[in-house]
Structure formats: structure tokens, C-alpha cells
Design an enzyme around this catalytic site. Structure first.
Site, mmCIF file in Angstrom:
data_model
loop_
_atom_site.group_PDB
_atom_site.id
_atom_site.type_symbol
_atom_site.label_atom_id
_atom_site.label_comp_id
_atom_site.label_asym_id
_atom_site.label_seq_id
_atom_site.Cartn_x
_atom_site.Cartn_y
_atom_site.Cartn_z
ATOM 1 C CE1 TYR A 154 -4.257 0.839 -0.430
ATOM 2 C CE2 TYR A 154 -4.129 1.986 1.666
ATOM 3 C CZ TYR A 154 -4.815 1.684 0.505
ATOM 4 O OH TYR A 154 -6.050 2.232 0.287
ATOM 5 C CE LYS A 161 -7.896 5.227 0.266
ATOM 6 N NZ LYS A 161 -9.166 5.761 -0.278
#
Length: 256
Positions: A154, A161
């Protein structure tokens, strides 16, 4: 029997396919009585074709959340279809390949900036662009993935995020006086187009998630996430803002 969103107009970004969370939200919002307007990035004919698979017609307006000219004209584009926006789904995230799959230490700033711009700053940009139409009691909902920890592959999207989560809190603070709520829904892993862009081993990751989550988890079913989004867009959460609602089977609260 009335629906949760009867009489409300909802704008949904990020519909890329029938498998997308955004499509599930648009479909459920219509079933709960909302009038839905979709936005399209780059390929409006594709989104219009997907929109025909919804229970009802949904107009499509163009929107690149990183294009200031399109943001500036968004309220006018929406005004051709509605005089108010009561619900708004932010389902936009993208990072260059260099920012994912082990590229954390090597990704150049230009690519990192692009990821943060598209995936986090765009929440503020979308709020700013639609503010002339946001009704008192309107609700913005953004799609999140738990940024409190690191996830394999990620990398900079995880940072983006985290920025999205902070952006949601500041927006909730600044839009609260206008009676506009801003909340995020942190979903478990789902088999979307965006998820496929993040490395291999997805099936093992999903299986581990399903084993760990107390309620279990089905990576092929976006309905639970869509229900949370629609509920937050309704008037059933009139005093809830700045929250991150986890819809992940309870995985986020289980220790190693």
C-alpha cells in the site's frame, strides 16, 4: 414504505464498473429513494453505459478532481440536473505504480504529490466545488482504508489515506456551521479495480482478513459498505461528523 433517502439528491463519484463500491452505493441510494447523479473521469460514455445498469436513469457529468477548470464548472454542470445536493460520495483514489508495491523509499515527489492530490486533497476540492449546492443537512461520505497501520504493497497510498482522514476531520470542522456533515467509511478489502492495482497476493490477504475479522469478511460483497454510506447520507445520523466508520467485519480492532 419510505426509503432512507426519499427526496434527497446524491452525487456519486468513482463509478468504474459494476464491481466498484461507488456503483453499489449508487444502486442502493436509488433503491432508498434518492435521485442519483454520477460523475465521470475521462470516459463519460463508459460511465453512462454502466449507469444504464442501475435501477433508474442517472445523469452523468464530467469531473477530473485534479482539474481546477472542471471543479470550477461542477456546480453549473450539476445545476442542469438539480438545484441542491444532499449527499455526496467521494470514491476517488489513485497512485502511480512507483508509489506502490515496495516503492515507498524510491517514489519521487512528483508521483507522491499526484497520489495525495487525487486521493486526499480531492475531498476538499469536491466540497469546495459543490458548496454552492450543498443543502443544510447535507452529508459527504468518503471511502477510506484503515490508515492507522501499514499494509503490504500500500505504501504511499496508505499515507494518502492518512491525509484523507485528516482532511475529513478538518472539513467536518469547517462545514459544520453550515450543517454539512463529513464522515468516512473504512472498508475491508474488496475486489475493485483499485484493489487490483496493488500487487499480488490479494486472495491470501482477503482470506487472512476473513479469518481474523470476528464477523468474517466477503471481499466480493460491497453491500455492507454501501449500506453504511447510505445510512450516513440519510438523516439518521444528524449529529455525527468527523467520524471514521469501520465496515470491515471488526478486523480493525483485533490485535496480532
Amino acid at each position: 414504505m419510505s426509503g432512507l433517502l426519499d427526496g434527497r439528491t446524491v452525487v456519486v463519484t468513482g463509478v468504474l464498473s459494476e464491481a466498484s463500491i461507488a456503483f453499489a452505493v449508487a444502486r442502493l441510494a436509488q433503491r432508498e429513494g434518492a435521485r442519483v447523479i454520477l460523475t465521470a473521469y475521462g470516459r463519460p460514455t463508459l460511465v453512462a453505459r454502466i449507469a444504464r445498469r442501475l435501477p433508474q436513469d442517472a445523469p452523468v457529468v464530467p469531473l477530473d478532481v485534479t482539474d481546477e477548470s472542471q471543479l470550477a464548472s461542477l456546480a453549473e454542470e450539476l445545476s442542469a440536473h438539480t438545484d441542491r445536493v444532499d449527499g455526496l460520495l467521494h470514491s476517488v483514489a489513485r497512485a502511480p505504480a512507483s508509489c506502490l508495491d515496495g516503492g515507498f523509499l524510491t517514489a519521487p515527489w512528483a508521483d507522491v504529490a499526484s497520489a495525495v492530490h487525487t486521493s486526499a486533497y480531492s475531498l476538499q476540492a469536491l466540497a469546495r466545488a459543490t458548496r454552492p449546492l450543498l443543502s443544510p443537512g447535507a452529508s459527504m461520505v468518503g471511502l477510506d482504508f484503515d490508515a492507522s497501520r501499514t499494509w503490504s504493497g500500500y505504501d504511499w497510498m496508505g499515507v494518502a489515506k492518512a491525509a484523507l482522514e485528516a482532511t475529513g476531520r478538518y472539513l467536518a470542522r469547517d462545514l459544520g456551521p453550515a450543517s454539512v456533515r463529513v464522515n468516512l467509511v473504512a472498508a475491508g478489502p474488496l475486489r475493485t479495480t483499485a484493489a487490483r492495482a496493488i500487487g499480488e497476493g490479494g486472495e491470501a490477504f482477503e482470506a487472512d482478513w476473513a479469518r481474523t475479522a470476528p464477523l468474517g469478511w466477503d471481499a466480493t460483497d460491497a453491500e455492507p459498505v454501501a449500506r453504511a454510506c447510505v445510512a450516513l447520507m440519510s438523516d439518521w445520523f444528524p449529529a455525527t461528523t468527523g467520524e471514521i466508520v469501520h465496515v470491515d467485519g471488526g478486523h480493525h480492532m483485533v490485535g496480532a
